[in-house]
Design a protein around this motif. Structure first.
Motif, PDB file in Angstrom:
ATOM      1  N   UNK A 237       0.819  -1.214   0.000  1.00  0.00           N
ATOM      2  CA  UNK A 237       0.000   0.000   0.000  1.00  0.00           C
ATOM      3  C   UNK A 237       0.856   1.269   0.000  1.00  0.00           C
ATOM      4  N   UNK A 238       1.965   1.254   0.727  1.00  0.00           N
ATOM      5  CA  UNK A 238       2.845   2.421   0.712  1.00  0.00           C
ATOM      6  C   UNK A 238       3.440   2.649  -0.668  1.00  0.00           C
ATOM      7  N   UNK A 239       3.828   1.550  -1.336  1.00  0.00           N
ATOM      8  CA  UNK A 239       4.372   1.680  -2.682  1.00  0.00           C
ATOM      9  C   UNK A 239       3.354   2.250  -3.652  1.00  0.00           C
ATOM     10  N   UNK A 240       2.114   1.801  -3.550  1.00  0.00           N
ATOM     11  CA  UNK A 240       1.068   2.303  -4.440  1.00  0.00           C
ATOM     12  C   UNK A 240       0.749   3.762  -4.143  1.00  0.00           C
ATOM     13  N   UNK A 241       0.750   4.122  -2.870  1.00  0.00           N
ATOM     14  CA  UNK A 241       0.475   5.507  -2.495  1.00  0.00           C
ATOM     15  C   UNK A 241       1.531   6.451  -3.060  1.00  0.00           C
ATOM     16  N   UNK A 242       2.771   6.026  -3.043  1.00  0.00           N
ATOM     17  CA  UNK A 242       3.855   6.874  -3.545  1.00  0.00           C
ATOM     18  C   UNK A 242       3.703   7.169  -5.030  1.00  0.00           C
ATOM     19  N   UNK A 243       3.345   6.150  -5.824  1.00  0.00           N
ATOM     20  CA  UNK A 243       3.262   6.372  -7.271  1.00  0.00           C
ATOM     21  C   UNK A 243       1.966   7.067  -7.666  1.00  0.00           C
ATOM     22  N   UNK A 244       0.902   6.909  -6.873  1.00  0.00           N
ATOM     23  CA  UNK A 244      -0.377   7.521  -7.228  1.00  0.00           C
ATOM     24  C   UNK A 244      -0.482   8.981  -6.799  1.00  0.00           C
ATOM     25  N   UNK A 245       0.192   9.349  -5.717  1.00  0.00           N
ATOM     26  CA  UNK A 245      -0.017  10.657  -5.088  1.00  0.00           C
ATOM     27  C   UNK A 245       0.133  11.816  -6.070  1.00  0.00           C
ATOM     28  N   UNK A 246       1.170  11.779  -6.917  1.00  0.00           N
ATOM     29  CA  UNK A 246       1.429  12.914  -7.814  1.00  0.00           C
ATOM     30  C   UNK A 246       0.446  12.982  -8.972  1.00  0.00           C
ATOM     31  N   UNK A 247      -0.341  11.922  -9.197  1.00  0.00           N
ATOM     32  CA  UNK A 247      -1.271  11.904 -10.333  1.00  0.00           C
ATOM     33  C   UNK A 247      -2.717  12.107  -9.882  1.00  0.00           C
ATOM     34  N   UNK A 248      -2.933  12.424  -8.599  1.00  0.00           N
ATOM     35  CA  UNK A 248      -4.287  12.468  -8.050  1.00  0.00           C
ATOM     36  C   UNK A 248      -4.644  13.843  -7.490  1.00  0.00           C
ATOM     37  N   UNK A 249      -5.876  14.228  -7.699  1.00  0.00           N
ATOM     38  CA  UNK A 249      -6.438  15.392  -7.021  1.00  0.00           C
ATOM     39  C   UNK A 249      -6.872  15.009  -5.604  1.00  0.00           C
ATOM     40  N   UNK A 250      -7.294  13.760  -5.501  1.00  0.00           N
ATOM     41  CA  UNK A 250      -7.750  13.224  -4.219  1.00  0.00           C
ATOM     42  C   UNK A 250      -7.368  11.750  -4.167  1.00  0.00           C
ATOM     43  N   UNK A 251      -6.905  11.286  -3.010  1.00  0.00           N
ATOM     44  CA  UNK A 251      -6.547   9.881  -2.839  1.00  0.00           C
ATOM     45  C   UNK A 251      -6.931   9.451  -1.433  1.00  0.00           C
ATOM     46  N   UNK A 252      -7.769   8.428  -1.352  1.00  0.00           N
ATOM     47  CA  UNK A 252      -8.182   7.893  -0.057  1.00  0.00           C
ATOM     48  C   UNK A 252      -7.652   6.479   0.093  1.00  0.00           C
ATOM     49  N   UNK A 253      -6.852   6.272   1.142  1.00  0.00           N
ATOM     50  CA  UNK A 253      -6.269   4.965   1.413  1.00  0.00           C
ATOM     51  C   UNK A 253      -6.367   4.693   2.909  1.00  0.00           C
ATOM     52  N   UNK A 254      -7.180   3.720   3.320  1.00  0.00           N
ATOM     53  CA  UNK A 254      -7.297   3.399   4.749  1.00  0.00           C
ATOM     54  C   UNK A 254      -5.946   3.065   5.361  1.00  0.00           C
ATOM     55  N   UNK A 255      -5.815   3.339   6.639  1.00  0.00           N
ATOM     56  CA  UNK A 255      -4.541   3.100   7.320  1.00  0.00           C
ATOM     57  C   UNK A 255      -4.384   1.643   7.756  1.00  0.00           C
ATOM     58  N   UNK A 256      -5.483   0.891   7.830  1.00  0.00           N
ATOM     59  CA  UNK A 256      -5.425  -0.506   8.245  1.00  0.00           C
ATOM     60  C   UNK A 256      -6.141  -1.377   7.221  1.00  0.00           C
ATOM     61  N   UNK A 257      -5.621  -2.578   6.974  1.00  0.00           N
ATOM     62  CA  UNK A 257      -6.264  -3.462   6.009  1.00  0.00           C
ATOM     63  C   UNK A 257      -7.525  -4.105   6.579  1.00  0.00           C
TER      64      UNK A 257
END
Length: 402
Positions: free
Chosen positions: A254-274
């Motif tokens: 999830x951290x890896x996906x968040x890093x690559x998506x962050x710069x391409x998103x106006x909004x990004x929601x990712x829960x902190x726990x699975x």
């Protein structure tokens, strides 16, 4: 004759085919894909797209230009809303297996499940099974990968193995898909026609779905075998949810996906726990992700290529993990561990990770399964985990154990 130009392979045109009725859906001929979102079946091939997707996330890159050219050709041929579908390999530097069909039929999966899901349809008898690699070699691969994480250059790597099956006579892919749909009704079912044979599967993992400016993803990492006893099954799921090893593996993804998506998103929601996601054979740790793209020119393929391969199928960092996979695995993954799905010319689409899958060529079937290796991984446990995953496909042949 076929001609190749800038990654495009032009197929021979086929004669016009009458509209397809739901009772005529054929899961074992053209591209076939089912999802809770949208499901489709295709016939014919207007244009193949073989351009490698190594720069597929770049909106002005060579891969996106090949897709745009294919869409333009389809519209010029009279297809008003063209769709590109198929598969992209684990290694995006290899040729893609994509095409634009002459005709696409959209359908609601729930409306056809009873017709297409056929658990009792006879398949060819299995006469031999070969593990590649064998147990001792795979466990040594896991040991080597665990050691590789010790120097901190690598936090996770995904190692896989194959099961090669020979059958008494050719396998009917439509029958196999029907059994997979019956046994895994909530998965993403797919059939991708290839130059030789077909790629089939029932993946539980959504890589990327895009509708308008909104996108969704549901990465899986960390799993445990389910139990037939309900009380024991609940205990297994809770142990997985509490497992420090599995939560660490999931967090890397999830951290890896968040890093690559962050710069391409106006909004990004990712829960902190699975949370937990279940299949008939496994519990998985799952994180549902949603967001809104920053650039309206983004499409389902550009975002899918941005994410692929995720740490769930490769490892982290990606380059280091991919190099170790190439060194340890005694085969080329090809389409295994890649992505399969569709994208229309408006940018909407859906792509899933190519797991719980296999290829069929006449009387030869090759199945694929992998496991994420982190510092606390046990070689014997990872062997068992990949065995459970292969069991999803073996059950479609009527076998419950490897």
């Amino acid at each position: 004759m076929e001609t190749v130009t800038k990654g495009l392979v032009q197929c021979r045109p086929q004669s016009q085919i009458d509209p397809l009725g739901l009772d005529e859906l054929s899961p074992g001929s053209g591209f076939f894909f089912t999802s809770p979102f949208r499901s489709l079946s295709t016939e014919g091939c207007l244009t193949k797209v073989t351009a490698p997707a190594f720069d597929g996330d770049a909106l002005d890159g060579s891969f996106q230009q090949a897709i745009a050219a294919a869409f333009s050709q389809a519209r010029a041929a009279g297809i008003t809303r063209p769709v590109v579908c198929g598969a992209i390999p684990f290694d995006k530097r290899q040729p893609s297996a994509l095409f634009i069909p002459q005709r696409t039929r959209w359908f609601e999966r729930a409306a056809v499940m009873a017709t297409l899901a056929t658990p009792d349809r006879q398949l060819a008898e299995i006469v031999s099974k070969t593990e590649l690699p064998g147990q001792q070699q795979f466990m040594q691969m896991v040991s080597d990968a665990v050691q590789a994480t010790a120097d901190k250059r690598l936090s996770k790597v995904v190692l896989s193995r194959l099961l090669e099956i020979k059958t008494h006579g050719p396998v009917a892919s439509s029958a196999l898909i029907g059994r997979m749909m019956a046994q895994n009704p909530s998965g993403f079912h797919f059939h991708v026609p290839l130059e030789q044979g077909a790629l089939i599967g029932a993946s539980p993992e959504l890589l990327l779905r895009k509708q308008g400016d909104q996108f969704y993803s549901n990465p899986l990492a960390g799993s445990a075998r389910r139990e037939s006893n309900p009380q024991q099954d609940r205990a297994v799921s809770q142990r997985l949810l509490d497992s420090a090893k599995d939560r660490y593996e999931h967090q890397i993804v999830t951290q890896g996906m968040q890093q690559v998506l962050a710069e391409r998103c106006r909004h990004l929601h990712m829960p902190t726990s699975p949370e937990l996601l279940s299949t008939p054979t496994l519990w998985h740790l799952s994180t549902p992700i949603d967001g809104e793209v920053l650039n309206g020119q983004e499409n389902a393929l550009s975002l899918a290529c941005l994410l692929h391969p995720t740490p769930a199928l490769c490892g982290s960092p990606t380059t280091v993990a991919r190099e170790l996979i190439a060194r340890l695995e005694p085969f080329d993954r090809g389409l295994f561990g890649g992505i399969v799905g569709w994208c229309d010319d408006a940018g909407n689409g859906e792509w899933v990770v190519t797991i719980r899958c296999g290829t069929i060529v006449a009387d030869r079937v090759r199945l694929f399964a992998g496991a994420g290796i982190v510092p606390d991984s046990s070689p014997e446990s990872e062997w068992r985990e990949t065995g459970v995953k292969l069991d999803t496909m073996l059950r479609a042949f009527g076998f419950n154990q490897i």
